[in-house]
Scaffold this motif. Structure first.
Motif, PDB file in Angstrom:
ATOM      1  N   ASP A 176       0.854  -1.190   0.000  1.00  0.00           N
ATOM      2  CA  ASP A 176       0.000   0.000   0.000  1.00  0.00           C
ATOM      3  C   ASP A 176       0.889   1.239   0.000  1.00  0.00           C
ATOM      4  O   ASP A 176       1.709   1.420   0.884  1.00  0.00           O
ATOM      5  CB  ASP A 176      -0.873  -0.029   1.266  1.00  0.00           C
ATOM      6  CG  ASP A 176      -1.859   1.131   1.294  1.00  0.00           C
ATOM      7  OD1 ASP A 176      -1.885   1.899   0.317  1.00  0.00           O
ATOM      8  OD2 ASP A 176      -2.585   1.250   2.291  1.00  0.00           O
ATOM      9  N   TRP A 177       0.725   2.079  -1.017  1.00  0.00           N
ATOM     10  CA  TRP A 177       1.443   3.363  -1.070  1.00  0.00           C
ATOM     11  C   TRP A 177       0.385   4.449  -0.978  1.00  0.00           C
ATOM     12  O   TRP A 177      -0.137   4.870  -2.019  1.00  0.00           O
ATOM     13  CB  TRP A 177       2.215   3.506  -2.373  1.00  0.00           C
ATOM     14  CG  TRP A 177       3.164   2.402  -2.670  1.00  0.00           C
ATOM     15  CD1 TRP A 177       2.933   1.299  -3.416  1.00  0.00           C
ATOM     16  CD2 TRP A 177       4.524   2.302  -2.228  1.00  0.00           C
ATOM     17  NE1 TRP A 177       4.043   0.503  -3.467  1.00  0.00           N
ATOM     18  CE2 TRP A 177       5.045   1.096  -2.755  1.00  0.00           C
ATOM     19  CE3 TRP A 177       5.356   3.107  -1.439  1.00  0.00           C
ATOM     20  CZ2 TRP A 177       6.339   0.666  -2.509  1.00  0.00           C
ATOM     21  CZ3 TRP A 177       6.644   2.679  -1.210  1.00  0.00           C
ATOM     22  CH2 TRP A 177       7.123   1.482  -1.741  1.00  0.00           C
ATOM     23  N   PRO A 178       0.060   4.910   0.225  1.00  0.00           N
ATOM     24  CA  PRO A 178      -1.103   5.802   0.358  1.00  0.00           C
ATOM     25  C   PRO A 178      -0.947   7.113  -0.408  1.00  0.00           C
ATOM     26  O   PRO A 178      -1.938   7.695  -0.837  1.00  0.00           O
ATOM     27  CB  PRO A 178      -1.193   6.059   1.867  1.00  0.00           C
ATOM     28  CG  PRO A 178      -0.087   5.332   2.503  1.00  0.00           C
ATOM     29  CD  PRO A 178       0.713   4.611   1.487  1.00  0.00           C
ATOM     30  N   GLN A 179       0.285   7.572  -0.611  1.00  0.00           N
ATOM     31  CA  GLN A 179       0.461   8.858  -1.299  1.00  0.00           C
ATOM     32  C   GLN A 179       0.480   8.709  -2.812  1.00  0.00           C
ATOM     33  O   GLN A 179       0.531   9.691  -3.535  1.00  0.00           O
ATOM     34  CB  GLN A 179       1.775   9.555  -0.911  1.00  0.00           C
ATOM     35  CG  GLN A 179       2.190   9.529   0.525  1.00  0.00           C
ATOM     36  CD  GLN A 179       1.118   9.983   1.494  1.00  0.00           C
ATOM     37  OE1 GLN A 179       0.107  10.564   1.110  1.00  0.00           O
ATOM     38  NE2 GLN A 179       1.329   9.695   2.760  1.00  0.00           N
ATOM     39  N   ARG A 180       0.515   7.468  -3.286  1.00  0.00           N
ATOM     40  CA  ARG A 180       0.787   7.275  -4.704  1.00  0.00           C
ATOM     41  C   ARG A 180      -0.491   6.954  -5.452  1.00  0.00           C
ATOM     42  O   ARG A 180      -1.439   6.429  -4.912  1.00  0.00           O
ATOM     43  CB  ARG A 180       1.787   6.108  -4.835  1.00  0.00           C
ATOM     44  CG  ARG A 180       2.481   6.019  -6.176  1.00  0.00           C
ATOM     45  CD  ARG A 180       3.248   4.722  -6.277  1.00  0.00           C
ATOM     46  NE  ARG A 180       2.337   3.598  -6.519  1.00  0.00           N
ATOM     47  CZ  ARG A 180       2.754   2.341  -6.714  1.00  0.00           C
ATOM     48  NH1 ARG A 180       4.038   2.058  -6.659  1.00  0.00           N
ATOM     49  NH2 ARG A 180       1.870   1.389  -6.939  1.00  0.00           N
TER      50      ARG A 180
ATOM     51  N   TYR B  70      -5.887  -6.526   2.315  1.00  0.00           N
ATOM     52  CA  TYR B  70      -5.769  -5.324   1.501  1.00  0.00           C
ATOM     53  C   TYR B  70      -7.022  -4.998   0.697  1.00  0.00           C
ATOM     54  O   TYR B  70      -7.091  -3.944   0.076  1.00  0.00           O
ATOM     55  CB  TYR B  70      -4.602  -5.460   0.520  1.00  0.00           C
ATOM     56  CG  TYR B  70      -3.256  -5.511   1.194  1.00  0.00           C
ATOM     57  CD1 TYR B  70      -2.588  -4.340   1.532  1.00  0.00           C
ATOM     58  CD2 TYR B  70      -2.674  -6.720   1.492  1.00  0.00           C
ATOM     59  CE1 TYR B  70      -1.358  -4.391   2.157  1.00  0.00           C
ATOM     60  CE2 TYR B  70      -1.443  -6.782   2.117  1.00  0.00           C
ATOM     61  CZ  TYR B  70      -0.794  -5.606   2.437  1.00  0.00           C
ATOM     62  OH  TYR B  70       0.414  -5.662   3.052  1.00  0.00           O
ATOM     63  N   GLY B  71      -7.969  -5.907   0.656  1.00  0.00           N
ATOM     64  CA  GLY B  71      -9.171  -5.632  -0.124  1.00  0.00           C
ATOM     65  C   GLY B  71      -8.972  -5.705  -1.614  1.00  0.00           C
ATOM     66  O   GLY B  71      -9.736  -5.106  -2.368  1.00  0.00           O
ATOM     67  N   ILE B  72      -7.946  -6.424  -2.040  1.00  0.00           N
ATOM     68  CA  ILE B  72      -7.772  -6.645  -3.481  1.00  0.00           C
ATOM     69  C   ILE B  72      -8.775  -7.714  -3.918  1.00  0.00           C
ATOM     70  O   ILE B  72      -8.932  -8.727  -3.245  1.00  0.00           O
ATOM     71  CB  ILE B  72      -6.345  -7.144  -3.794  1.00  0.00           C
ATOM     72  CG1 ILE B  72      -5.294  -6.230  -3.173  1.00  0.00           C
ATOM     73  CG2 ILE B  72      -6.137  -7.314  -5.290  1.00  0.00           C
ATOM     74  CD1 ILE B  72      -5.158  -4.901  -3.807  1.00  0.00           C
TER      75      ILE B  72
ATOM     76  N   LEU C 193      -4.317  -4.262   6.890  1.00  0.00           N
ATOM     77  CA  LEU C 193      -2.956  -3.913   6.495  1.00  0.00           C
ATOM     78  C   LEU C 193      -2.908  -2.713   5.552  1.00  0.00           C
ATOM     79  O   LEU C 193      -1.840  -2.324   5.096  1.00  0.00           O
ATOM     80  CB  LEU C 193      -2.237  -5.115   5.875  1.00  0.00           C
ATOM     81  CG  LEU C 193      -1.935  -6.269   6.836  1.00  0.00           C
ATOM     82  CD1 LEU C 193      -0.925  -7.222   6.221  1.00  0.00           C
ATOM     83  CD2 LEU C 193      -1.434  -5.790   8.175  1.00  0.00           C
ATOM     84  N   ARG C 194      -4.062  -2.130   5.276  1.00  0.00           N
ATOM     85  CA  ARG C 194      -4.019  -0.847   4.557  1.00  0.00           C
ATOM     86  C   ARG C 194      -3.531   0.221   5.520  1.00  0.00           C
ATOM     87  O   ARG C 194      -3.866   0.208   6.700  1.00  0.00           O
ATOM     88  CB  ARG C 194      -5.415  -0.477   4.067  1.00  0.00           C
ATOM     89  CG  ARG C 194      -5.848  -1.287   2.870  1.00  0.00           C
ATOM     90  CD  ARG C 194      -7.096  -0.692   2.282  1.00  0.00           C
ATOM     91  NE  ARG C 194      -7.479  -1.423   1.081  1.00  0.00           N
ATOM     92  CZ  ARG C 194      -8.486  -1.077   0.299  1.00  0.00           C
ATOM     93  NH1 ARG C 194      -9.213  -0.026   0.586  1.00  0.00           N
ATOM     94  NH2 ARG C 194      -8.757  -1.775  -0.779  1.00  0.00           N
ATOM     95  N   LYS C 195      -2.765   1.162   4.980  1.00  0.00           N
ATOM     96  CA  LYS C 195      -2.140   2.136   5.875  1.00  0.00           C
ATOM     97  C   LYS C 195      -3.164   3.037   6.559  1.00  0.00           C
ATOM     98  O   LYS C 195      -2.858   3.654   7.575  1.00  0.00           O
ATOM     99  CB  LYS C 195      -1.157   3.022   5.103  1.00  0.00           C
ATOM    100  CG  LYS C 195      -0.035   2.257   4.464  1.00  0.00           C
ATOM    101  CD  LYS C 195       1.048   1.912   5.444  1.00  0.00           C
ATOM    102  CE  LYS C 195       2.222   1.255   4.747  1.00  0.00           C
ATOM    103  NZ  LYS C 195       2.808   0.182   5.521  1.00  0.00           N
TER     104      LYS C 195
END
Ligand code: SF4
Lengths: 164, 157
Positions: free
Chosen positions: B59-63, B116-118, B140-142
């Motif tokens: 997870d890249w929350p800013q991306r 992650y909800g994928i 595990l999502r940020k």
């Protein structure tokens, strides 16, 4: 050949209080139910085997049925998913029953502070003795068992009534 | 480790939007998610990657796109590993399922879905496997609050 038989007094009779007697008997016949979920199990094995030998405290024979046990030893991390099972096992045990939180995970969640770990089993069931340590040393477990024995010996026992 | 094999694989995979590079001694391939099934088929049938090790996400929350879905494969014949990486957005966090190629994908995709909800298109059974029914969110999502708990048993007073 005319000797008079004299009583020595040794163990011919004994005075005690009934609840002390019951407490004494109970404190040496603890049947633990090991509810073992995590790494503390290693320490549990060592404390119950030869070197430390919980048999000396009458707590040797693990019963794997809650119906036959009276000490619930919660050994290891309890997750939220596990909690309903722990609660059910506790409810299935017959009175009188005691609960031991073995290790910091069972005591307070330990270093786990996240979505998964229950922050101490006392959130869902009453606990009689907490043993700190990650994992606790066998000596602290034995200390915990001895404190529990004191607690059992000094408790009032509901089976003592005017008819007993 | 068979470096020659990995080198051949790298050449074979180049193109179609795939970017194979060597990272930490294993072959890492960045690819568009449309190319996943073809790539996996090629890995399995032509190069003998017979073991599906894991699927997870980053997870890249800013991306944007926010997630990387990462697959690992292993060849029990040649003892080499390969990693596939696909970027997916939060709004459309869907990739193809590998259940038709690897049986172990059933459980591993369920775990990745839990955490992650994928969504894995083609995996019919994405029930919680490590979490429990009724759990909200993906831990595990940020952006899942660190201390948020969802107890199943009512606490004592
Ligand atoms: S207290 Fe330490 S040793 Fe015991 S279960 Fe928790 S982490 Fe493991």
């Amino acid at each position: 050949m005319n000797q008079v038989h004299e009583k020595s007094g040794a163990f011919e009779y004994l005075t005690t209080r009934k609840d002390e007697l019951v407490g004494w008997a109970r404190k040496f016949s603890i049947f633990p139910y090991p509810f073992v979920t995590a790494c503390c199990a290693m320490e549990f094995m060592s404390v119950s085997s030869t070197m430390y030998d919980t048999d000396r405290f009458g707590a040797a024979l693990p019963r794997f049925s809650p119906r036959q046990s009276d000490l619930l030893m919660v050994v290891g991390t309890i997750t939220h998913k596990q909690a309903p099972i722990l609660k059910k096992v506790y409810e299935q045990m017959c009175e009188p029953k005691w609960v031991m939180a073995f290790g910091v995970c069972a005591t307070s969640g330990g270093f786990y502070r996240n979505y998964a770990a229950l922050q101490g089993i006392d959130k869902i069931i009453p606990v009689d003795v907490y043993i700190p340590g990650c994992p606790p040393r066998p000596e602290s477990v034995i200390d915990g068992i001895m404190q529990l024995q004191d607690k059992i010996a000094n408790a009032s026992h509901p089976i003592i009534n005017e008819k007993f | 480790m068979d470096q020659g094999l990995l080198e051949r694989l790298r050449e074979r995979l180049d193109g179609d939007g795939r970017e194979p590079v060597f990272a930490h001694g294993l072959l890492a391939v960045q690819l568009p998610r449309e190319a996943l099934l073809d790539t996996v088929k090629l890995l399995k049938e032509e190069f003998g990657f017979d073991m599906f090790l894991d699927v997870t996400a980053v997870d890249w929350p800013q991306r944007e796109p926010r997630f990387d879905v990462v697959h690992h494969f292993y060849s029990t014949r040649d003892h080499v590993r390969v990693r596939l990486k696909m970027a997916v957005t939060e709004a459309d966090a869907v990739v193809d399922s590998l259940v038709d190629h690897y049986g172990s994908a059933h459980f591993m995709e369920r775990e990745c879905h839990d955490m992650y909800g994928i969504v894995f298109r083609g995996n019919a059974d994405l029930r919680p496997i490590l979490l429990y029914e009724g759990f909200e969110g993906h831990p595990l999502r940020k952006d899942y609050p660190k201390e948020r708990e969802q107890p199943l048993v009512r606490y004592r007073e």
